[in-house]
Write a protein that holds these residues in place. Structure first.
Motif, PDB file in Angstrom:
ATOM      1  N   VAL A 130      23.584 -12.302  23.373  1.00 58.50           N
ATOM      2  CA  VAL A 130      22.176 -11.723  24.122  1.00 58.50           C
ATOM      3  C   VAL A 130      22.010 -12.617  25.384  1.00 58.50           C
ATOM      4  O   VAL A 130      21.919 -13.923  25.376  1.00 58.50           O
ATOM      5  N   ARG A 131      21.874 -11.820  26.546  1.00 61.28           N
ATOM      6  CA  ARG A 131      21.291 -12.249  27.709  1.00 61.28           C
ATOM      7  C   ARG A 131      19.734 -12.369  27.421  1.00 61.28           C
ATOM      8  O   ARG A 131      19.100 -11.441  26.896  1.00 61.28           O
ATOM      9  N   HIS A 132      19.057 -13.679  27.830  1.00 65.88           N
ATOM     10  CA  HIS A 132      17.702 -13.759  27.560  1.00 65.88           C
ATOM     11  C   HIS A 132      16.810 -12.748  28.229  1.00 65.88           C
ATOM     12  O   HIS A 132      17.385 -11.987  29.196  1.00 65.88           O
ATOM     13  N   CYS A 133      15.624 -12.734  27.852  1.00 62.71           N
ATOM     14  CA  CYS A 133      14.537 -11.771  28.354  1.00 62.71           C
ATOM     15  C   CYS A 133      14.214 -12.166  29.730  1.00 62.71           C
ATOM     16  O   CYS A 133      14.503 -13.204  30.251  1.00 62.71           O
ATOM     17  N   GLU A 134      13.208 -11.452  30.389  1.00 61.94           N
ATOM     18  CA  GLU A 134      12.722 -11.578  31.834  1.00 61.94           C
ATOM     19  C   GLU A 134      12.256 -12.790  31.657  1.00 61.94           C
ATOM     20  O   GLU A 134      10.924 -13.098  31.067  1.00 61.94           O
ATOM     21  N   ALA A 135      12.413 -13.752  32.734  1.00 61.71           N
ATOM     22  CA  ALA A 135      11.618 -15.048  32.804  1.00 61.71           C
ATOM     23  C   ALA A 135      11.132 -15.083  34.003  1.00 61.71           C
ATOM     24  O   ALA A 135      11.224 -14.661  35.085  1.00 61.71           O
ATOM     25  N   LYS A 136       9.957 -16.071  34.062  1.00 64.99           N
ATOM     26  CA  LYS A 136       9.250 -16.575  35.396  1.00 64.99           C
ATOM     27  C   LYS A 136      10.032 -17.260  36.447  1.00 64.99           C
ATOM     28  O   LYS A 136       9.458 -17.620  37.529  1.00 64.99           O
ATOM     29  N   GLY A 137      11.228 -17.600  36.182  1.00 69.14           N
ATOM     30  CA  GLY A 137      11.917 -18.503  37.181  1.00 69.14           C
ATOM     31  C   GLY A 137      13.390 -18.831  36.568  1.00 69.14           C
ATOM     32  O   GLY A 137      13.888 -18.613  35.528  1.00 69.14           O
ATOM     33  N   GLN A 138      14.311 -19.811  37.293  1.00 71.27           N
ATOM     34  CA  GLN A 138      15.562 -20.093  36.878  1.00 71.27           C
ATOM     35  C   GLN A 138      15.427 -21.668  36.197  1.00 71.27           C
ATOM     36  O   GLN A 138      16.702 -21.993  35.912  1.00 71.27           O
ATOM     37  N   SER A 139      14.314 -22.396  36.485  1.00 70.59           N
ATOM     38  CA  SER A 139      14.521 -23.800  36.004  1.00 70.59           C
ATOM     39  C   SER A 139      14.530 -23.702  34.329  1.00 70.59           C
ATOM     40  O   SER A 139      14.461 -22.782  33.643  1.00 70.59           O
ATOM     41  N   ALA A 140      15.116 -25.027  33.920  1.00 65.95           N
ATOM     42  CA  ALA A 140      15.158 -25.013  32.397  1.00 65.95           C
ATOM     43  C   ALA A 140      13.995 -24.714  31.705  1.00 65.95           C
ATOM     44  O   ALA A 140      14.023 -24.439  30.643  1.00 65.95           O
ATOM     45  N   ASP A 141      12.939 -25.187  32.391  1.00 65.07           N
ATOM     46  CA  ASP A 141      11.520 -25.028  31.572  1.00 65.07           C
ATOM     47  C   ASP A 141      10.831 -23.767  31.833  1.00 65.07           C
ATOM     48  O   ASP A 141       9.543 -23.410  31.276  1.00 65.07           O
TER      49      ASP A 141
ATOM     50  N   TYR B  12       8.189 -11.505  26.891  1.00 61.67           N
ATOM     51  CA  TYR B  12       7.439 -11.665  25.609  1.00 61.67           C
ATOM     52  C   TYR B  12       7.757 -10.241  24.644  1.00 61.67           C
ATOM     53  O   TYR B  12       8.051 -10.099  23.549  1.00 61.67           O
ATOM     54  N   LYS B  13       7.470  -9.052  25.476  1.00 62.49           N
ATOM     55  CA  LYS B  13       7.504  -7.897  24.801  1.00 62.49           C
ATOM     56  C   LYS B  13       8.970  -7.629  24.723  1.00 62.49           C
ATOM     57  O   LYS B  13       9.249  -7.093  23.601  1.00 62.49           O
ATOM     58  N   GLN B  14       9.923  -8.069  25.533  1.00 64.16           N
ATOM     59  CA  GLN B  14      11.329  -7.681  25.234  1.00 64.16           C
ATOM     60  C   GLN B  14      11.799  -8.460  24.310  1.00 64.16           C
ATOM     61  O   GLN B  14      12.697  -7.965  23.217  1.00 64.16           O
ATOM     62  N   ALA B  15      11.299  -9.731  24.043  1.00 60.64           N
ATOM     63  CA  ALA B  15      11.832 -10.426  22.790  1.00 60.64           C
ATOM     64  C   ALA B  15      11.306  -9.646  21.340  1.00 60.64           C
ATOM     65  O   ALA B  15      12.070  -9.695  20.302  1.00 60.64           O
ATOM     66  N   THR B  16      10.205  -9.204  21.477  1.00 63.66           N
ATOM     67  CA  THR B  16       9.566  -8.346  20.389  1.00 63.66           C
ATOM     68  C   THR B  16      10.651  -7.119  19.894  1.00 63.66           C
ATOM     69  O   THR B  16      11.003  -6.802  18.951  1.00 63.66           O
ATOM     70  N   ASP B  17      10.966  -6.412  21.154  1.00 72.23           N
ATOM     71  CA  ASP B  17      12.020  -5.339  21.128  1.00 72.23           C
ATOM     72  C   ASP B  17      13.192  -5.835  20.526  1.00 72.23           C
ATOM     73  O   ASP B  17      13.757  -4.975  19.725  1.00 72.23           O
TER      74      ASP B  17
ATOM     75  N   GLU C  97      12.668 -18.930  23.867  1.00 69.59           N
ATOM     76  CA  GLU C  97      11.670 -17.803  23.523  1.00 69.59           C
ATOM     77  C   GLU C  97      12.186 -16.358  23.312  1.00 69.59           C
ATOM     78  O   GLU C  97      11.430 -15.386  22.896  1.00 69.59           O
ATOM     79  N   SER C  98      13.236 -15.922  23.648  1.00 70.66           N
ATOM     80  CA  SER C  98      13.727 -14.644  23.796  1.00 70.66           C
ATOM     81  C   SER C  98      13.964 -14.385  22.272  1.00 70.66           C
ATOM     82  O   SER C  98      14.086 -13.302  21.779  1.00 70.66           O
ATOM     83  N   VAL C  99      14.669 -15.077  21.459  1.00 68.11           N
ATOM     84  CA  VAL C  99      14.823 -15.107  20.186  1.00 68.11           C
ATOM     85  C   VAL C  99      13.881 -15.604  19.134  1.00 68.11           C
ATOM     86  O   VAL C  99      14.394 -15.526  17.957  1.00 68.11           O
ATOM     87  N   GLN C 100      12.927 -16.508  19.403  1.00 66.53           N
ATOM     88  CA  GLN C 100      11.919 -16.912  18.597  1.00 66.53           C
ATOM     89  C   GLN C 100      11.450 -15.849  17.417  1.00 66.53           C
ATOM     90  O   GLN C 100      11.139 -15.939  16.358  1.00 66.53           O
ATOM     91  N   PRO C 101      11.134 -14.659  18.000  1.00 62.85           N
ATOM     92  CA  PRO C 101      10.193 -13.535  17.063  1.00 62.85           C
ATOM     93  C   PRO C 101      11.553 -13.268  15.898  1.00 62.85           C
ATOM     94  O   PRO C 101      11.191 -13.181  14.803  1.00 62.85           O
ATOM     95  N   LEU C 102      12.639 -13.089  16.537  1.00 60.39           N
ATOM     96  CA  LEU C 102      13.764 -12.668  15.508  1.00 60.39           C
ATOM     97  C   LEU C 102      13.901 -14.041  14.521  1.00 60.39           C
ATOM     98  O   LEU C 102      13.866 -13.949  13.153  1.00 60.39           O
ATOM     99  N   ALA C 103      13.939 -15.236  14.957  1.00 61.64           N
ATOM    100  CA  ALA C 103      14.112 -16.213  13.985  1.00 61.64           C
ATOM    101  C   ALA C 103      12.973 -16.516  12.781  1.00 61.64           C
ATOM    102  O   ALA C 103      13.237 -16.612  11.848  1.00 61.64           O
ATOM    103  N   ASN C 104      11.779 -16.254  13.556  1.00 62.10           N
ATOM    104  CA  ASN C 104      10.723 -16.211  12.607  1.00 62.10           C
ATOM    105  C   ASN C 104      10.813 -15.008  11.671  1.00 62.10           C
ATOM    106  O   ASN C 104      10.475 -15.350  10.333  1.00 62.10           O
ATOM    107  N   HIS C 105      10.996 -13.937  11.904  1.00 64.73           N
ATOM    108  CA  HIS C 105      11.190 -12.932  11.186  1.00 64.73           C
ATOM    109  C   HIS C 105      12.401 -12.993  10.003  1.00 64.73           C
ATOM    110  O   HIS C 105      12.172 -12.736   9.195  1.00 64.73           O
ATOM    111  N   LEU C 106      13.294 -13.551  10.592  1.00 69.10           N
ATOM    112  CA  LEU C 106      14.532 -13.779   9.429  1.00 69.10           C
ATOM    113  C   LEU C 106      14.385 -15.159   8.725  1.00 69.10           C
ATOM    114  O   LEU C 106      15.133 -15.519   8.074  1.00 69.10           O
ATOM    115  N   ASN C 107      13.126 -16.073   9.336  1.00 70.38           N
ATOM    116  CA  ASN C 107      13.241 -17.294   8.642  1.00 70.38           C
ATOM    117  C   ASN C 107      14.314 -18.188   8.851  1.00 70.38           C
ATOM    118  O   ASN C 107      14.781 -18.861   7.917  1.00 70.38           O
TER     119      ASN C 107
END
Length: 184
Positions: A7-18, A26-31, A54-64
């Motif tokens: 998986v390539r991460h979802c749209e982000a606010k920049g290129q820095s590590a943080d 965030y909507k894409q992460a839900t998708d 953040e891109s995979v957090q909703p999935l991790a939460n859903h799958l525990n």
């Protein structure tokens, strides 16, 4: 047969590590979570960069499932210099895997990082793994398994994007799965 969903991460606010995800990200992460809802996943591993987690957090939460971070999946540094022609320089590294700019990694070095992660998963007990990483690393991995995947294909990746690697009897194939929210 082992499956790895790259998986390539979802749209982000920049290129820095943080850099965090944008509102759209965030909507894409839900998708993404919805995309994977009918797919059996037993392991999630990600770049330590915030946008990947953040891109995979909703999935991790859903799958525990616990998210495991791996520095080998972090964004590739092309150079410590800021190039005005960075896109041309990046393309050159697709044509010459040993080309290395000041303070950066060659395509060979960066590719070896993600290949090490994938080989480790193929040799593990996990059957269905999600890996979240960055576009350049994802492209280098896919090129490892099919040399026709190059700069043009990197440019056509979306945020997010999903490819499936399948290892059947030590023969690895891949295919693109992500078609955007309309695939749900």
């Amino acid at each position: 047969m082992k499956k790895i969903y790259i998986v390539r991460h979802c749209e982000a606010k920049g290129q820095s590590a943080d850099a965090t995800l944008t509102d759209k990200g965030y909507k894409q992460a839900t998708d993404l979570c919805e995309f994977f809802c009918d797919i059996e996943i037993d392991h999630i591993i990600t770049s330590p960069f915030v946008r990947a987690i953040e891109s995979v957090q909703p999935l991790a939460n859903h799958l525990n499932l616990q998210i495991v971070t791996d520095n080998n999946l972090k964004e590739r540094v092309l150079s410590s210099d800021n190039f005005n022609d960075w896109l041309e320089k990046l393309e050159a590294t697709f044509n010459n895997h040993e080309l290395k700019f000041e303070g950066g990694e060659s395509s060979a070095e960066a590719g070896n990082r993600i290949i090490t992660v994938v080989e480790g998963i193929f040799n593990s007990n996990h059957q269905n793994t999600v890996i979240v990483t960055h576009g350049n690393l994802m492209s280098l991995l896919l090129r490892h398994f099919n040399e026709s995947f190059g700069f043009k294909e990197w440019r056509s990746l979306s945020n997010p994007d999903v490819y499936l690697l399948e290892n059947r009897d030590n023969k690895v194939t891949f295919k693109r799965l992500w078609r955007g929210p309309s695939c749900l």
